[in-house]
Design a protein around this motif. Sequence first.
Motif, PDB file in Angstrom:
ATOM      1  N   GLY A 173       0.832  -1.198   0.000  1.00 26.13           N
ATOM      2  CA  GLY A 173       0.000   0.000   0.000  1.00 26.13           C
ATOM      3  C   GLY A 173       0.866   1.246   0.000  1.00 26.13           C
ATOM      4  N   PRO A 174       0.219   2.403  -0.032  1.00 28.21           N
ATOM      5  CA  PRO A 174       0.996   3.645  -0.058  1.00 28.21           C
ATOM      6  C   PRO A 174       1.702   3.886   1.274  1.00 28.21           C
ATOM      7  CG  PRO A 174      -1.330   4.113   0.136  1.00 28.21           C
ATOM      8  CD  PRO A 174      -1.204   2.630  -0.076  1.00 28.21           C
ATOM      9  N   LEU A 175       2.861   4.451   1.192  1.00 29.81           N
ATOM     10  CA  LEU A 175       3.623   4.781   2.395  1.00 29.81           C
ATOM     11  C   LEU A 175       3.099   6.074   2.995  1.00 29.81           C
ATOM     12  CD1 LEU A 175       7.187   3.975   1.044  1.00 29.81           C
ATOM     13  CD2 LEU A 175       5.714   2.519   2.436  1.00 29.81           C
ATOM     14  N   GLU A 176       3.246   6.199   4.287  1.00 30.11           N
ATOM     15  CA  GLU A 176       2.814   7.411   4.975  1.00 30.11           C
ATOM     16  C   GLU A 176       3.709   8.570   4.552  1.00 30.11           C
ATOM     17  OE1 GLU A 176       0.229   7.859   7.064  1.00 30.11           O
ATOM     18  OE2 GLU A 176      -0.346   5.797   6.638  1.00 30.11           O
ATOM     19  N   ALA A 177       3.093   9.671   4.224  1.00 27.49           N
ATOM     20  CA  ALA A 177       3.835  10.866   3.844  1.00 27.49           C
ATOM     21  C   ALA A 177       3.305  12.040   4.659  1.00 27.49           C
ATOM     22  CB  ALA A 177       3.676  11.155   2.360  1.00 27.49           C
ATOM     23  N   GLU A 178       4.190  12.904   5.049  1.00 28.87           N
ATOM     24  CA  GLU A 178       3.789  14.078   5.818  1.00 28.87           C
ATOM     25  C   GLU A 178       3.271  15.135   4.860  1.00 28.87           C
ATOM     26  OE1 GLU A 178       5.838  17.466   8.571  1.00 28.87           O
ATOM     27  OE2 GLU A 178       6.684  15.473   8.602  1.00 28.87           O
ATOM     28  N   ALA A 179       2.043  15.529   5.063  1.00 24.41           N
ATOM     29  CA  ALA A 179       1.446  16.549   4.207  1.00 24.41           C
ATOM     30  C   ALA A 179       1.753  17.910   4.791  1.00 24.41           C
ATOM     31  CB  ALA A 179      -0.054  16.340   4.093  1.00 24.41           C
TER      32      ALA A 179
END
Length: 74
Positions: free
Chosen positions: A19-25
């Motif tokens: 799945g998609p990796l966590e990214a800081e928005a």
Amino acid sequence: MRRELVLLSGLTLLPAMIGPLEAEAGGFVVPLCGGGVVTVPGGPSEGPPGPPQGPCCAKGCQSGSSRKRLDRSQ
């Protein structure tokens, strides 16, 4: 050769399984033509603006008599 293809196909499907990796928005920086930059904020959204609504209020109202009716008397 067949074993290498199976391994390669498994490795190519690995990102889809994880799945998609966590990214800081945070935000992003837009350069301007005349020089300088503008920072556009982009954080997690709390939802749409306006009063909070439940899922029942989000559907359209079809119970009124504002729809055109067919004239079946002819």
